[in-house]
Every structure is written in structure tokens, then in C-alpha cells.
Design a protein around this motif. Structure first.
Motif, mmCIF file in Angstrom:
data_model
loop_
_atom_site.group_PDB
_atom_site.id
_atom_site.type_symbol
_atom_site.label_atom_id
_atom_site.label_comp_id
_atom_site.label_asym_id
_atom_site.label_seq_id
_atom_site.Cartn_x
_atom_site.Cartn_y
_atom_site.Cartn_z
ATOM 1 N N VAL A 13 -79.425 -123.088 -16.809
ATOM 2 C CA VAL A 13 -78.688 -123.697 -18.084
ATOM 3 C C VAL A 13 -78.506 -122.515 -19.028
ATOM 4 O O VAL A 13 -79.434 -121.293 -19.108
ATOM 5 N N PRO A 14 -77.605 -122.317 -19.864
ATOM 6 C CA PRO A 14 -77.431 -121.424 -20.793
ATOM 7 C C PRO A 14 -78.563 -121.557 -21.943
ATOM 8 O O PRO A 14 -79.284 -122.619 -22.078
ATOM 9 N N ARG A 15 -78.797 -120.272 -22.684
ATOM 10 C CA ARG A 15 -79.700 -120.224 -23.843
ATOM 11 C C ARG A 15 -79.375 -120.797 -24.975
ATOM 12 O O ARG A 15 -80.001 -121.056 -25.914
ATOM 13 N N TYR A 16 -78.027 -121.107 -25.068
ATOM 14 C CA TYR A 16 -77.388 -121.638 -26.087
ATOM 15 C C TYR A 16 -77.504 -120.982 -27.697
ATOM 16 O O TYR A 16 -78.119 -121.445 -28.648
ATOM 17 N N THR A 17 -77.224 -119.751 -27.536
ATOM 18 C CA THR A 17 -77.358 -118.969 -28.746
ATOM 19 C C THR A 17 -75.984 -119.069 -29.201
ATOM 20 O O THR A 17 -75.724 -118.422 -30.583
ATOM 21 N N SER A 18 -75.084 -119.766 -28.684
ATOM 22 C CA SER A 18 -73.544 -120.014 -29.337
ATOM 23 C C SER A 18 -73.263 -121.102 -28.284
ATOM 24 O O SER A 18 -73.805 -121.791 -27.191
ATOM 25 N N TYR A 19 -72.188 -121.949 -28.779
ATOM 26 C CA TYR A 19 -71.520 -122.881 -28.123
ATOM 27 C C TYR A 19 -69.965 -123.009 -28.486
ATOM 28 O O TYR A 19 -69.891 -122.988 -30.012
ATOM 29 N N PRO A 20 -69.020 -122.741 -27.617
ATOM 30 C CA PRO A 20 -69.108 -122.425 -26.212
ATOM 31 C C PRO A 20 -69.761 -120.968 -26.134
ATOM 32 O O PRO A 20 -69.748 -120.229 -26.882
ATOM 33 N N THR A 21 -70.360 -120.898 -24.893
ATOM 34 C CA THR A 21 -71.170 -119.690 -24.584
ATOM 35 C C THR A 21 -70.031 -118.601 -24.130
ATOM 36 O O THR A 21 -68.910 -118.996 -23.712
ATOM 37 N N ALA A 22 -70.580 -117.291 -24.222
ATOM 38 C CA ALA A 22 -69.767 -116.089 -24.014
ATOM 39 C C ALA A 22 -68.905 -116.256 -22.678
ATOM 40 O O ALA A 22 -67.718 -115.600 -22.555
ATOM 41 N N TYR A 331 -65.118 -117.674 -32.135
ATOM 42 C CA TYR A 331 -65.786 -116.378 -31.662
ATOM 43 C C TYR A 331 -64.902 -115.138 -31.335
ATOM 44 O O TYR A 331 -64.037 -115.546 -30.853
ATOM 45 N N MET A 332 -65.752 -114.004 -31.432
ATOM 46 C CA MET A 332 -64.939 -112.814 -31.176
ATOM 47 C C MET A 332 -65.988 -111.771 -30.710
ATOM 48 O O MET A 332 -66.869 -111.732 -31.090
ATOM 49 N N GLN A 333 -65.459 -110.842 -29.659
ATOM 50 C CA GLN A 333 -66.233 -109.936 -29.184
ATOM 51 C C GLN A 333 -65.733 -108.608 -29.150
ATOM 52 O O GLN A 333 -64.467 -108.524 -28.569
ATOM 53 N N ASN A 334 -66.296 -107.693 -29.525
ATOM 54 C CA ASN A 334 -65.735 -106.296 -29.489
ATOM 55 C C ASN A 334 -65.513 -106.000 -28.071
ATOM 56 O O ASN A 334 -66.706 -106.135 -27.433
ATOM 57 N N SER A 335 -64.990 -104.894 -27.704
ATOM 58 C CA SER A 335 -64.792 -104.443 -26.527
ATOM 59 C C SER A 335 -65.927 -103.947 -25.773
ATOM 60 O O SER A 335 -66.773 -102.975 -26.575
ATOM 61 N N PRO A 336 -66.594 -104.212 -24.915
ATOM 62 C CA PRO A 336 -67.699 -103.803 -24.345
ATOM 63 C C PRO A 336 -67.417 -102.549 -23.390
ATOM 64 O O PRO A 336 -68.200 -101.749 -22.923
ATOM 65 N N ASP A 337 -66.197 -102.239 -23.174
ATOM 66 C CA ASP A 337 -65.755 -100.991 -22.639
ATOM 67 C C ASP A 337 -65.925 -99.848 -23.741
ATOM 68 O O ASP A 337 -65.376 -99.941 -24.700
ATOM 69 N N LEU A 356 -62.985 -117.035 -28.480
ATOM 70 C CA LEU A 356 -62.560 -118.411 -28.231
ATOM 71 C C LEU A 356 -62.299 -118.997 -29.650
ATOM 72 O O LEU A 356 -62.938 -118.956 -30.594
ATOM 73 N N GLU A 357 -61.163 -119.414 -29.830
ATOM 74 C CA GLU A 357 -60.772 -120.441 -30.802
ATOM 75 C C GLU A 357 -61.059 -121.859 -30.748
ATOM 76 O O GLU A 357 -60.914 -122.568 -29.586
ATOM 77 N N MET A 358 -62.110 -122.141 -31.503
ATOM 78 C CA MET A 358 -62.832 -123.707 -31.377
ATOM 79 C C MET A 358 -61.872 -124.609 -31.801
ATOM 80 O O MET A 358 -61.097 -124.536 -32.861
ATOM 81 N N ASP A 359 -61.832 -125.821 -31.481
ATOM 82 C CA ASP A 359 -61.327 -126.896 -31.798
ATOM 83 C C ASP A 359 -62.303 -128.007 -32.239
ATOM 84 O O ASP A 359 -63.588 -127.469 -32.200
ATOM 85 N N GLN A 360 -61.995 -129.060 -32.826
ATOM 86 C CA GLN A 360 -62.883 -129.778 -33.254
ATOM 87 C C GLN A 360 -63.883 -130.637 -32.443
ATOM 88 O O GLN A 360 -64.967 -130.824 -32.768
ATOM 89 N N ASP A 361 -63.304 -130.719 -31.262
ATOM 90 C CA ASP A 361 -64.409 -131.194 -30.096
ATOM 91 C C ASP A 361 -65.648 -130.115 -29.920
ATOM 92 O O ASP A 361 -66.838 -130.220 -29.798
#
Length: 449
Positions: A13-22, A331-337, A356-361
Motif C-alpha cells: 500500500v502507499p505511504r500516504y505522504t500525499s493523496y492522491p499519490t504521485a 499537486y504539481m511536480q517539476n521535471s525529473p528530467d 493532478l487537479e483535485m476535485d471535492q471527492d
């Protein structure tokens, strides 16, 4: 160890440092979306900064981080220059003097930056942001890089909390994972930091490594406690060679099995408790007067990409290649490249690769999961009402709790779900019940314990 813990220990299972996960981020969130989100930040809202330095002098076999190996200074100087430009770029999208309440340096090995390069980045942050009074300024350190000169640099930069990666003090274990650092080296690092006034010291330990035994982990805890850290982490080694190919240097037949992992964690936890450290959340320990322990008692502890934290900012800006941030919108992530990150920054473009743009759910489920991960309980109906979402899809998740309820891992009183004391090592499993993305097949995760 209980039979119940052993039953579930190998479930992934994920470590849940975020949700939704990366794994569920996508290219739908890019630089334009991020720029729009930044423009919506109120000028009085304190934000948090995470600065990622993806360089190390050598690769530890267990490492799960995004990092590159270098022995040369020029790539580090160049990276610092790019980091300064990104600080300026992000700041240009925000109101002048945006307040910052928390800064965290991670990597890699952030302290690998030469003194002038490190201070150049710090000064850029101080120039373009307003640092709040009492701000925590933390950094992750490899003890092998810490000497009096570096300690003075960190103090000059305003660092007031340092986290040192110890992992294990047994030489055979250290050799197996490619990180030999005798106790005297770690002790000297801690003393150098305290000598310049950096007294908030975290030490990170790891269980589940090759050649670890109940005897060696007790000895590691004894030596760790002798250094008198204010806070500790006891992370389970996540063996993910399909993601991190260098982990193949660790023979799988040398890794402890599920029962042995649990015994290692239980013994280390009991030893830390005997030394006066309170267990905080899934894998942290702290003295009673440490801010993290206080936050846990007061119900204000949070969880983000750095794990359990006292950082209460709702906005986390990630800076540097591969860094991840979070805004109220998502959430947003910089280029890993690495080269892609450089090209974007040089072109004056926000170097976002995905997000990922989050909705209310998403927001409701994130709140439920983080409440379970930090407080071990949640009122699902109250969360649904707070986010104005339909309660019934959340209640449908209770069906997945059935086995965990029967085994005494969790309990439910109407819409209140709690993790039992014996179930706390399996808190990630309880949280995963409310993860709407978990069954999509995206991403492979580490074991639950």
C-alpha cells in the motif's frame, strides 16, 4: 508482534505522504495551470518551501530518492545558479514579500553544495520572500559530509533543525547497503552542529536491511540514544528494485522476512520508548517537549512529502528538479528530467512536468486518509459534510473494512472509524480503504510493515 500484524505485513500500500499519490499525476497539469494556481495565492498566506538538491558523492544501495552522483564542483555550482533562477521565477508569480513559514532542504545530499553556492540560494530566498518569525528551517544531512566548516555555513544560513541519516550503526549492515559511517563520524557531526547552535537534531534509522538482527538493532538504538536527538524516524526499508535499479545491489535473500521485519521494528520501538521517546504516528519518535510530540497531542500534526511535520502551511512550493509541491487546487511536480528542468528554467518557464487537479471527492478522501494517518481516527460523515460531497460513496468503503474490523485492526462506531492500538502498525492499510485510485493498477508500492 501479533499474528494479525504478520497476516497483513506483506500487503503493498502507499505511504500516504500525499493523496492522491504521485503515480496518478499526469501531464494535464503543466506550467500554465501552475501559473494560474500561483496567481490565486493570497499575499498574506504563509507558504512552505521545499528545495531539492539531487546530488550525492556516492549512491547508497537502499536509496529511494531522485539523485545523481558527482565528485565535481561545477555541476553543483551550475545547479545552484538554476535553483536561484527558479526561486526568482516562482517569486515573480507571487505577491512581493510572500511570507514563508517553513523551509525544508532535501535530496540527495543538500549539504553537498559548496558554501558560496548554498548561501547564494538561501540569499535568493531571503530576497524574494518574507521569512516569518520562528520559522523552521530544516535540512537533511549525510553525517559523512558534516564538519565544523559546514556547520558554520548552515548556521549562517539560518538552519535550525537538521536531520541526519544514520540508518544503522552495525558495520556489516553498513557495508551491505553501501554506506559505511562509524559511530564516531555521526557523533562528530552532531557535536559540530550543536557547537554552532543547531540543537534540534533528528536522526533517521531504518529497519528491514540485510544482516540486521534483534541484537544489532538494539545496539543501534543504544548508540543513537547516546547522541540525545530530540526526534527520530524509524523507516522501513522499501525494496523497490523495479523503480530503483541500484537496489538490485542488495541481494533479496539477505533481506529479513515479514516476521523478522516486524520483530526489528517492535524491538527498536520498545528500546526507544525505554529511552523516553514517544511514538508519533507510523514511524516517528520524539521527546515529550519536541514540537512534533506537542503537535501530535494537540491534534495539529500534519503529513506531507517530508513525512510527519509541524508545518501547518496549506501551500508547499517545490523547487529543484523532480520536486513536488501542493496548492489548494492540487499537486504539481517539476521535471525529473534534469536537462528538461534546466531548459525550462533557462527559458523563464515554470518547469512543471505533471500534476493532478483535485476535485471535492479527492479533497474529502485526502482529509480522511490524513486524519487516519495522523490521529488514527476520522468522522467520515463530518468530512463529507465539510466538503459537501455525497456520503454514500464514502460509506461504501466500509465494506473493505470488514476483514480489518474482524481482526481487530480497526473499529467502527457509525461513521467514526478508528485504528486500534494493536492495529497502528497497519494504519496505512486502514487508510487505503478510502483510496479511490488504488485499484486502478497504477504504481507498485512497498509492503505495509
Amino acid at each position: 508482534m501479533t499474528d494479525v500484524t504478520l497476516k497483513y505485513a506483506s500487503r503493498a500500500v502507499p505511504r500516504y505522504t500525499s493523496y492522491p499519490t504521485a503515480p496518478h499525476f499526469s501531464s494535464e497539469v503543466g506550467k500554465d495551470v501552475y501559473a494560474k494556481w500561483l496567481s490565486m495565492i493570497d499575499s498574506d498566506t504563509p507558504i512552505s518551501l521545499y528545495l531539492h538538491v539531487p546530488f550525492c558523492q556516492s549512491m547508497c544501495h537502499y536509496c529511494g530518492c531522485y539523485t545523481k552522483i558527482t565528485q565535481k564542483e561545477k555541476p553543483l555550482q551550475d545547479y545552484a545558479d538554476m535553483l536561484v533562477k527558479e526561486v526568482e521565477l516562482v517569486a515573480s508569480k507571487l505577491p512581493d514579500g510572500q511570507p514563508v513559514s517553513h523551509i525544508h532542504w532535501g535530496g540527495g545530499t543538500p549539504s553537498i553544495l559548496p558554501r558560496d553556492a548554498f548561501l547564494r540560494v538561501v540569499n535568493a530566498v531571503k530576497t524574494h520572500f518574507s521569512l516569518t518569525s520562528g520559522m523552521e528551517h530544516a535540512i537533511e544531512l549525510d553525517p559523512r559530509t558534516v564538519n565544523p566548516h559546514l556547520a558554520e555555513t548552515l548556521a549562517q544560513a539560518g538552519i535550525n533543525r537538521a536531520s541526519l541519516g544514520v540508518q544503522d550503526f552495525d558495520l556489516k549492515v553498513q557495508e551491505a547497503v553501501g554506506r559505511v559511517q562509524p559511530y564516531d563520524i555521526v557523533k562528530a557531526a552532531v557535536e559540530a552542529l550543536r557547537a554552532v547552535g543547531i540543537r534540534e537534531i533528528n536522526l533517521d534509522l531504518m529497519y528491514g536491511l540485510p544482516y540486521q538482527s534483534r541484537k544489532t538493532i538494539q545496539e543501534t538504538v543504544d548508540l543513537t540514544a547516546s547522541l540525545d536527538p530530540s526526534r527520530l524516524a524509524l523507516f522501513g526499508y522499501a525494496h523497490v528494485p523495479w523503480m530503483k535499479k541500484h537496489q538490485r545491489l542488495i541481494p533479496e535473500d539477505l533481506l529479513p522476512n515479514a516476521a523478522e521485519r516486524i520483530a526489528l521494528f517492535d524491538d527498536a520501538s520498545a528500546a526507544l520508548a525505554a529511552y523516553g521517546y514517544e511514538k508519533i504516528g507510523l514511524d516517528h519518535f520524539a521527546k515529550a517537549d519536541d514540537p512534533l510530540a506537542v503537535a501530535a497531542h494537540e491534534g495539529t500534526m500534519r503529513r506531507n512529502f517530508q513525512g510527519y511535520t509541524t508545518d501547518e502551511a496549506d501551500i508547499l512550493i517545490g523547487l529543484g528538479a523532480s520536486s513536488i509541491g501542493k496548492l489548494p487546487q492540487g499537486y504539481m511536480q517539476n521535471s525529473p528530467d534534469f536537462a528538461g528542468w534546466v531548459r525550462s528554467v533557462e527559458a523563464g518557464e515554470l518547469p512543471i512536468a505533471r500534476g493532478l487537479e483535485m476535485d471535492q471527492d479527492d479533497r474529502a478522501r485526502a482529509t480522511i486518509i490524513m486524519s487516519i494517518m495522523t490521529a488514527y481516527e476520522v468522522n467520515v460523515a463530518a468530512v463529507a459534510e465539510a466538503f459537501s460531497v455525497d456520503l454514500e460513496p464514502l460509506r461504501a468503503c466500509y465494506d473493505q473494512l470488514t476483514e480489518l474490523l474482524q481482526d481487530g485492526v480497526a473499529e467502527r462506531d457509525g461513521d467514526v472509524v478508528r485504528v486500534t492500538h494493536q492495529g497502528r502498525p497497519l494504519v496505512r492499510l486502514v487508510a487505503s480503504v478510502f483510496d479511490a485510485y488504488l485499484q486502478t493498477g497504477k504504481g507498485r508500492h512497498s509492503v505495509a510493515v
